[in-house]
Scaffold this motif. Structure first.
Motif, PDB file in Angstrom:
ATOM      1  N   ILE A  51      36.539  53.051  45.093  1.00 25.93           N
ATOM      2  CA  ILE A  51      36.776  52.451  43.967  1.00 25.93           C
ATOM      3  C   ILE A  51      38.234  51.985  44.215  1.00 25.93           C
ATOM      4  CG2 ILE A  51      37.258  52.488  41.497  1.00 25.93           C
ATOM      5  CD1 ILE A  51      34.614  54.372  41.421  1.00 25.93           C
ATOM      6  N   SER A  52      38.447  50.649  43.714  1.00 23.19           N
ATOM      7  CA  SER A  52      39.805  50.253  43.815  1.00 23.19           C
ATOM      8  C   SER A  52      40.234  49.385  42.690  1.00 23.19           C
ATOM      9  CB  SER A  52      40.218  49.389  45.068  1.00 23.19           C
ATOM     10  OG  SER A  52      39.640  48.145  45.181  1.00 23.19           O
ATOM     11  N   ALA A  53      41.497  49.382  42.424  1.00 23.89           N
ATOM     12  CA  ALA A  53      41.810  48.753  41.227  1.00 23.89           C
ATOM     13  C   ALA A  53      41.313  47.136  41.269  1.00 23.89           C
ATOM     14  CB  ALA A  53      43.370  48.672  41.000  1.00 23.89           C
ATOM     15  N   ASP A  54      41.346  46.468  42.389  1.00 25.80           N
ATOM     16  CA  ASP A  54      40.910  45.243  42.748  1.00 25.80           C
ATOM     17  C   ASP A  54      39.433  45.051  42.396  1.00 25.80           C
ATOM     18  OD1 ASP A  54      43.581  44.299  43.270  1.00 25.80           O
ATOM     19  OD2 ASP A  54      43.196  44.625  45.232  1.00 25.80           O
ATOM     20  N   THR A  55      38.750  46.001  42.850  1.00 30.06           N
ATOM     21  CA  THR A  55      37.187  45.884  42.786  1.00 30.06           C
ATOM     22  C   THR A  55      36.925  46.006  41.058  1.00 30.06           C
ATOM     23  OG1 THR A  55      36.886  47.007  44.771  1.00 30.06           O
ATOM     24  CG2 THR A  55      35.004  46.975  43.307  1.00 30.06           C
ATOM     25  N   LEU A  56      37.526  47.034  40.431  1.00 36.89           N
ATOM     26  CA  LEU A  56      37.453  47.051  39.115  1.00 36.89           C
ATOM     27  C   LEU A  56      37.718  46.028  38.297  1.00 36.89           C
ATOM     28  CD1 LEU A  56      38.521  50.902  38.520  1.00 36.89           C
ATOM     29  CD2 LEU A  56      36.135  49.910  38.203  1.00 36.89           C
ATOM     30  N   MET A  57      38.774  45.236  38.637  1.00 39.08           N
ATOM     31  CA  MET A  57      39.263  44.016  37.917  1.00 39.08           C
ATOM     32  C   MET A  57      38.210  42.935  38.198  1.00 39.08           C
ATOM     33  SD  MET A  57      41.165  42.615  35.931  1.00 39.08           S
ATOM     34  CE  MET A  57      42.892  43.474  36.037  1.00 39.08           C
ATOM     35  N   ARG A  58      37.756  42.674  39.330  1.00 35.66           N
ATOM     36  CA  ARG A  58      36.773  41.821  39.764  1.00 35.66           C
ATOM     37  C   ARG A  58      35.542  41.988  38.818  1.00 35.66           C
ATOM     38  NH1 ARG A  58      35.113  42.658  45.155  1.00 35.66           N
ATOM     39  NH2 ARG A  58      33.307  43.595  44.409  1.00 35.66           N
ATOM     40  N   ASP A  59      34.975  43.276  38.792  1.00 35.29           N
ATOM     41  CA  ASP A  59      33.937  43.543  38.200  1.00 35.29           C
ATOM     42  C   ASP A  59      34.226  43.408  36.528  1.00 35.29           C
ATOM     43  OD1 ASP A  59      32.578  44.405  40.244  1.00 35.29           O
ATOM     44  OD2 ASP A  59      33.015  46.513  39.981  1.00 35.29           O
ATOM     45  N   LEU A  60      35.176  43.683  35.747  1.00 31.45           N
ATOM     46  CA  LEU A  60      35.346  43.429  34.722  1.00 31.45           C
ATOM     47  C   LEU A  60      35.751  42.005  34.329  1.00 31.45           C
ATOM     48  CD1 LEU A  60      37.874  46.597  33.901  1.00 31.45           C
ATOM     49  CD2 LEU A  60      35.490  46.239  32.989  1.00 31.45           C
TER      50      LEU A  60
ATOM     51  N   PHE B 283      34.312  39.476  35.776  1.00 36.69           N
ATOM     52  CA  PHE B 283      32.894  38.725  35.610  1.00 36.69           C
ATOM     53  C   PHE B 283      32.135  39.058  34.446  1.00 36.69           C
ATOM     54  CE2 PHE B 283      28.303  38.565  36.405  1.00 36.69           C
ATOM     55  CZ  PHE B 283      28.319  37.358  36.614  1.00 36.69           C
ATOM     56  N   LEU B 284      32.122  40.550  34.199  1.00 36.04           N
ATOM     57  CA  LEU B 284      31.437  40.953  33.115  1.00 36.04           C
ATOM     58  C   LEU B 284      31.875  40.587  31.650  1.00 36.04           C
ATOM     59  CD1 LEU B 284      30.422  44.390  34.299  1.00 36.04           C
ATOM     60  CD2 LEU B 284      28.904  42.517  34.081  1.00 36.04           C
ATOM     61  N   ALA B 285      33.199  40.305  31.550  1.00 35.50           N
ATOM     62  CA  ALA B 285      33.800  39.918  30.257  1.00 35.50           C
ATOM     63  C   ALA B 285      34.020  38.072  30.082  1.00 35.50           C
ATOM     64  CB  ALA B 285      35.252  40.338  30.306  1.00 35.50           C
ATOM     65  N   SER B 286      33.540  37.367  31.279  1.00 30.39           N
ATOM     66  CA  SER B 286      33.886  36.086  31.404  1.00 30.39           C
ATOM     67  C   SER B 286      33.173  35.149  30.524  1.00 30.39           C
ATOM     68  CB  SER B 286      33.445  35.661  32.985  1.00 30.39           C
ATOM     69  OG  SER B 286      32.107  35.449  33.116  1.00 30.39           O
ATOM     70  N   ASP B 287      33.508  34.060  30.120  1.00 37.08           N
ATOM     71  CA  ASP B 287      33.007  33.183  29.260  1.00 37.08           C
ATOM     72  C   ASP B 287      31.408  32.668  29.935  1.00 37.08           C
ATOM     73  OD1 ASP B 287      34.650  33.425  27.346  1.00 37.08           O
ATOM     74  OD2 ASP B 287      35.679  31.652  28.019  1.00 37.08           O
ATOM     75  N   ALA B 288      31.258  32.706  30.983  1.00 34.96           N
ATOM     76  CA  ALA B 288      30.218  32.297  31.720  1.00 34.96           C
ATOM     77  C   ALA B 288      28.936  33.066  31.586  1.00 34.96           C
ATOM     78  CB  ALA B 288      30.566  32.358  33.330  1.00 34.96           C
ATOM     79  N   LEU B 289      29.200  34.213  30.993  1.00 32.61           N
ATOM     80  CA  LEU B 289      27.994  35.247  30.685  1.00 32.61           C
ATOM     81  C   LEU B 289      27.634  35.049  29.080  1.00 32.61           C
ATOM     82  CD1 LEU B 289      28.607  38.292  32.361  1.00 32.61           C
ATOM     83  CD2 LEU B 289      27.204  36.311  33.023  1.00 32.61           C
ATOM     84  N   ALA B 290      28.511  34.065  28.328  1.00 24.62           N
ATOM     85  CA  ALA B 290      28.217  33.636  27.140  1.00 24.62           C
ATOM     86  C   ALA B 290      27.840  34.491  25.930  1.00 24.62           C
ATOM     87  CB  ALA B 290      26.968  32.491  27.217  1.00 24.62           C
ATOM     88  N   GLY B 291      28.372  35.853  26.216  1.00 24.84           N
ATOM     89  CA  GLY B 291      28.252  36.867  25.059  1.00 24.84           C
ATOM     90  C   GLY B 291      27.452  37.837  25.279  1.00 24.84           C
ATOM     91  N   ARG B 292      26.470  37.718  26.548  1.00 26.32           N
ATOM     92  CA  ARG B 292      25.563  38.709  26.752  1.00 26.32           C
ATOM     93  C   ARG B 292      24.614  38.948  25.823  1.00 26.32           C
ATOM     94  NH1 ARG B 292      30.611  38.987  28.130  1.00 26.32           N
ATOM     95  NH2 ARG B 292      30.884  40.793  26.693  1.00 26.32           N
ATOM     96  N   ASP B 293      24.271  38.110  24.779  1.00 29.10           N
ATOM     97  CA  ASP B 293      23.249  38.707  23.715  1.00 29.10           C
ATOM     98  C   ASP B 293      21.933  39.111  24.486  1.00 29.10           C
ATOM     99  OD1 ASP B 293      24.917  38.047  21.745  1.00 29.10           O
ATOM    100  OD2 ASP B 293      24.235  36.354  21.487  1.00 29.10           O
ATOM    101  N   THR B 294      21.429  40.151  24.044  1.00 28.61           N
ATOM    102  CA  THR B 294      20.079  40.570  24.252  1.00 28.61           C
ATOM    103  C   THR B 294      19.003  39.405  24.556  1.00 28.61           C
ATOM    104  OG1 THR B 294      20.342  42.849  23.256  1.00 28.61           O
ATOM    105  CG2 THR B 294      18.214  42.330  24.163  1.00 28.61           C
ATOM    106  N   GLY B 295      18.513  39.408  25.924  1.00 29.79           N
ATOM    107  CA  GLY B 295      17.548  38.384  26.277  1.00 29.79           C
ATOM    108  C   GLY B 295      18.123  37.176  26.449  1.00 29.79           C
ATOM    109  N   SER B 296      19.488  37.016  26.542  1.00 26.67           N
ATOM    110  CA  SER B 296      19.967  35.806  27.018  1.00 26.67           C
ATOM    111  C   SER B 296      20.322  35.553  28.351  1.00 26.67           C
ATOM    112  CB  SER B 296      21.582  35.714  26.422  1.00 26.67           C
ATOM    113  OG  SER B 296      22.522  36.283  26.839  1.00 26.67           O
ATOM    114  N   PRO B 297      20.436  34.489  28.882  1.00 30.68           N
ATOM    115  CA  PRO B 297      20.742  34.083  30.398  1.00 30.68           C
ATOM    116  C   PRO B 297      22.023  35.100  30.899  1.00 30.68           C
ATOM    117  CG  PRO B 297      20.018  32.125  29.421  1.00 30.68           C
ATOM    118  CD  PRO B 297      20.149  33.202  28.270  1.00 30.68           C
TER     119      PRO B 297
END
Length: 64
Positions: free
Chosen positions: A12-21, A23-37
């Motif tokens: 685990i590296s800081a760079d890997t954690l930053m990349r994961d976070l 992506f997971l917090a990005s607007d591209a995921l549009a809020g991550r509501d259950t059942g959403s794309p």
């Protein structure tokens, strides 16, 4: 600590954690509501990361 756990923790590296976070917090995921794309995309990403870390699914029907 088991050697496999230590190896995974050491990888685990800081760079890997930053990349994961980013992506997971990005607007591209549009809020991550259950059942959403965005929710499905986040789940696929997490599954991919778990598999890359060498983990195997242990859930129902071979899921994580």
């Amino acid at each position: 600590m088991p050697p496999a756990v230590r190896a995974a923790a050491d990888a685990i590296s800081a760079d890997t954690l930053m990349r994961d976070l980013e992506f997971l917090a990005s607007d591209a995921l549009a809020g991550r509501d259950t059942g959403s794309p965005g929710f499905d995309a986040a789940a696929r990403y997490i599954e991919q990361r778990l598999r890359a870390a060498g983990l195997a699914p242990a859930g129902d029907d071979g899921t994580f």
